[in-house]
Design a protein around this motif. Structure first.
Motif, PDB file in Angstrom:
ATOM      1  N   LEU A 482       0.668  -1.359  -0.032  1.00 21.67           N
ATOM      2  CA  LEU A 482       0.087   0.082   0.012  1.00 21.67           C
ATOM      3  C   LEU A 482       0.732   1.365   0.021  1.00 21.67           C
ATOM      4  CD1 LEU A 482      -2.626  -0.878   2.704  1.00 21.67           C
ATOM      5  CD2 LEU A 482      -3.167  -1.016   0.327  1.00 21.67           C
ATOM      6  N   ILE A 483       2.035   1.247   0.630  1.00 23.21           N
ATOM      7  CA  ILE A 483       2.636   2.471   0.843  1.00 23.21           C
ATOM      8  C   ILE A 483       3.125   3.187  -0.510  1.00 23.21           C
ATOM      9  CG2 ILE A 483       4.983   3.328   1.889  1.00 23.21           C
ATOM     10  CD1 ILE A 483       4.977   0.971   3.878  1.00 23.21           C
ATOM     11  N   PRO A 484       3.463   2.679  -1.490  1.00 22.47           N
ATOM     12  CA  PRO A 484       3.833   3.523  -2.830  1.00 22.47           C
ATOM     13  C   PRO A 484       2.519   4.122  -3.402  1.00 22.47           C
ATOM     14  CG  PRO A 484       4.845   0.990  -2.974  1.00 22.47           C
ATOM     15  CD  PRO A 484       4.050   1.231  -1.869  1.00 22.47           C
ATOM     16  N   GLY A 485       1.624   3.737  -2.872  1.00 24.31           N
ATOM     17  CA  GLY A 485       0.269   4.394  -3.439  1.00 24.31           C
ATOM     18  C   GLY A 485       0.081   6.082  -2.943  1.00 24.31           C
ATOM     19  N   LEU A 486       0.980   6.036  -1.908  1.00 23.23           N
ATOM     20  CA  LEU A 486       0.976   7.505  -1.456  1.00 23.23           C
ATOM     21  C   LEU A 486       1.719   8.298  -2.436  1.00 23.23           C
ATOM     22  CD1 LEU A 486       1.793   6.681   2.422  1.00 23.23           C
ATOM     23  CD2 LEU A 486      -0.370   7.522   1.586  1.00 23.23           C
ATOM     24  N   TRP A 487       2.439   7.807  -3.303  1.00 20.82           N
ATOM     25  CA  TRP A 487       3.406   8.446  -4.391  1.00 20.82           C
ATOM     26  C   TRP A 487       2.791   8.183  -5.617  1.00 20.82           C
ATOM     27  CZ3 TRP A 487       5.339   6.735   0.081  1.00 20.82           C
ATOM     28  CH2 TRP A 487       6.178   7.598   0.988  1.00 20.82           C
ATOM     29  N   GLY A 488       1.760   7.896  -5.800  1.00 19.12           N
ATOM     30  CA  GLY A 488       0.733   7.608  -6.985  1.00 19.12           C
ATOM     31  C   GLY A 488       0.946   6.178  -7.803  1.00 19.12           C
ATOM     32  N   ALA A 489       1.299   5.152  -6.936  1.00 15.19           N
ATOM     33  CA  ALA A 489       1.253   3.852  -7.732  1.00 15.19           C
ATOM     34  C   ALA A 489      -0.150   3.567  -7.788  1.00 15.19           C
ATOM     35  CB  ALA A 489       2.121   2.877  -6.579  1.00 15.19           C
TER      36      ALA A 489
END
Length: 674
Positions: A482-489
């Protein structure tokens, strides 16, 4: 604890919401010979419960009346107008006037007199509108063909042609003879839509059943239900005269469990109506209520309190369970449902919320799947009591199951809160905030599974079992994902759960600028950067004007802020290189959000042709446009049109098949260039 691994499957199945296309009226025709030259043609409308159609005469500014057109022919002449049944008058809540309407069934008749003895056909068309207490469907036409047999051998009947009038004569008795299926000629797009709808409904029913069955398996592993399996099976085997009687009693017990829960699903369907509940997917109030309910369920599972039914209920049921025979077994099943309510109640409540938003018989199917999973072990272990030796012993792991379910319920709750925020466009729960909350929830769950967090009612964790460790690793991996989703993944595993990328503090990702295709040019009036860097318009007229200017076809994207399947298409299909290239370069995309609650300008607040009420919101405008123009209320719904608004090919709805979508775009663009 190994079986905890199935819970994550339950969690990810809990969001399959989809729009539906209604067809609540079916027709049959019949031909009745009155005498040698006269016939009575009947059109029988079977109307689904909760829906109604209107009389041929309605007050001014009311709904569209039912009307009939019989094709002119040299073979017959119409005698009078179409006769309709008595029906009844009500104060219609949609149109705020007293209107005559028909429910359940209506028989319309037209008398004709033949002019020739040869066999011939009579073609007729009905135009009608159906409504329920909340909304109306667009006006619909149906065509019918009546087969008139060859007459007796005699001289040609000559009758002066009469003019069909609008005279209404009450029908004393609805009589139907020799009914035959309607020969209805419908436009290709309507047939296609109905096929898509049937497929979608079938898929939804199966997903609801599977979700509910998994929910039942989860409920089995809770401290309120699991210990009951050996106790109940032992009771049946000891109290029965032989093994066959024990198996029979356990089977009856399982059937009663299913009946009790299915009755609950039937009650929900009966109270709220078979179809009205599917509108809850985008209803702000109900999404907020569902959010609060799931938070309460989650807190209960985490151990703050227990949701229990009144003890007097259990006392009465327990007394009746002492009776012998079928009655006693039924009350034993009812006692199980009441005793286990503190564990099963939140799961059942969540399943009813999810299935109710599907509409139709989904609550019934959901409760059948749930109760089947509950009932199976009681029957199987009664048939094979030796299997009980393989069951793990009750212990602290059962409470851990409840806590894990509590974390999952809490995460799911924020999906409903997100729906409300998206529909209102408040931007209070944008993508980064939503993902941050989920990361926090699943991080806490990871620490719990690894024994780093303990709640007051937990047993001490002296060591980690292989099952608990394995499940903890799965949850940890998911949290890291989930974490890369904060940067637009893109996070395609959970597409449709979090808000879309464009509903974000940083639509292009943290530290990222606009996409090259759009940054290189100044956006035209009314355009904005949409999903995957595609330039989109939110206004039909502005988008169509720009399409004419650049000589490109238009793709109408009927969508919704709270539409899960819309997000799946945007996050799984649109990013494909071939699809993305066509959407960016070959067409002009106009995204029309049917649940947009922003107010319309006063000059645009016209009266709806469907409901007769003033359109107040932007979403109502686009919803009405979709229904009147394309006779569907499904989202997502995609239409390729030319500059005159004519279809370039067959519209399509939700279909995650990338090759199909690619070919569909190519076909429409190719037809535009011809």
């Amino acid at each position: 604890m190994k079986k905890l691994i199935l819970f994550i499957a339950i969690f990810f199945a809990m969001h399959n919401l989809t729009a539906q296309i209604y067809d609540p009226v079916s027709f049959k025709t019949s031909v009745k010979e009155v005498d040698n030259s006269s016939y009575e043609l009947s059109i029988t409308a079977q109307i689904d419960k909760g829906w109604h159609m209107y009389s041929q005469k309605v007050p001014a500014n009311g709904p569209m009346p039912t009307s009939f057109v019989f094709a002119k022919s040299k073979n017959y002449t119409a005698k009078g107008g179409v006769v309709e049944p008595n029906g009844h008058e009500i104060d219609d809540p949609i149109f705020n006037m007293r209107i005559k309407l028909f429910e359940t069934k209506a028989v319309f008749t037209q008398k004709i007199e033949r002019k020739k003895n040869d066999a011939f056909k009579v073609k007729a068309t009905i135009e009608f509108m159906v409504c329920n207490d909340q909304s109306c469907l667009p006006p619909t036409e149906r065509e019918f063909v009546f087969e008139i047999p060859k007459g007796a051998a005699k001289e040609e009947v000559k009758v002066a042609e009469t003019v069909q009038t609008d005279t209404i004569v009450p029908v004393k008795e609805d009589t139907i003879t020799a009914e035959v299926p309607v020969k209805t000629e419908m436009k290709k797009e309507i047939v296609s839509l109905q096929k898509n709808e049937n497929t979608a409904k079938g898929e939804n029913i199966w997903s609801i059943f599977l979700l509910s069955f998994l929910g039942g398996l989860a409920a089995l592993l809770t401290p309120c239900v699991f210990p009951m399996i050996p106790m109940t099976v032992s009771f049946f085997t000891k109290q029965s005269k032989n093994k066959a009687a024990g198996i029979r009693n356990a089977l009856v017990y399982g059937v009663f469990i299913i009946i009790i829960y299915v009755a609950l699903g039937t009650l929900v369907t009966t109270i709220f109506g078979a179809d009205a509940l599917n509108a809850l997917a985008t209803n702000v109030v109900f999404n907020l209520i569902f959010f609060l309910l799931l938070v309460v369920f989650a807190i209960s599972f985490l151990g703050a309190f227990e949701i229990v039914l009144p003890s007097s209920w259990l006392t009465k049921v327990d007394n009746n369970s002492q009776k012998s025979g079928i009655i006693g077994i039924f009350f034993m099943a009812l006692a199980l449902a009441i005793v286990s309510f503190s564990c099963t109640g939140p799961i059942v409540g969540t399943l009813l919320v999810q299935s109710a938003s599907q509409g139709g018989l989904a609550p019934v199917i959901g409760m059948f799947g749930f109760s089947l999973a509950i009932a199976l072990p009681f029957t199987l272990f009664a048939a094979f009591p030796g299997w009980m030796n393989s069951l793990p012993k009750s212990g602290g792991w059962l409470n851990s199951v409840k806590v894990v379910l509590g974390f999952l319920e809490l995460a799911l709750a924020f999906k409903f809160l997100s729906n409300a925020d998206l529909v209102l466009q408040l931007h209070l729960l944008e993508r980064e905030t939503f993902l941050a909350i989920w990361i926090a929830i699943f991080t806490a769950l990871t620490f719990y599974l690894f024994g780093k967090i303990q709640l007051s009612h937990d047993s001490p964790v002296t060591h980690l079992s292989v099952g608990r460790l394995s499940f903890g690793i799965v949850v940890l991996a998911f949290t890291i994902y989930l974490i890369p989703g904060l940067w637009g993944a893109p996070l395609q595993w959970i597409s449709g759960f979090p808000p879309p990328k464009q509903y974000s503090e940083s639509p292009n990702g943290i530290g990222m600028s606009a996409s090259p295709n759009i940054a290189a040019a100044i956006l035209p009036e009314g355009a904005e950067e949409g999903p995957n860097g595609i330039m989109v318009f939110r206004d039909y007229d502005l988008g169509l004007a720009y399409a004419k200017k650049v000589n490109k076809p238009v793709m109408l994207d009927f969508t919704g802020f709270a539409c899960v399947n819309c997000r799946k298409m945007e996050e799984r299909v649109w990013p494909d290189p071939q699809v993305l290239s066509q959407l960016k370069n070959d067409v002009i995309v106009i995204s029309l959000y049917v649940d947009d609650k922003r107010p319309l300008e006063e000059k645009e607040q016209i009266t709806s042709k469907i409901t007769g009420k003033k359109l107040k919101y932007i979403g109502q405008k686009w919803s009405e446009f979709q229904i009147l123009k394309y006779k569907t209320n499904a989202q997502p719904y995609y239409v390729l049109i030319d500059h005159k608004g004519e279809n370039l090919n067959q519209p399509t709805a939700y279909n995650p098949d990338i090759p199909f979508y690619t070919n569909w775009l190519k076909e429409g663009v190719g037809n535009f260039k011809k």
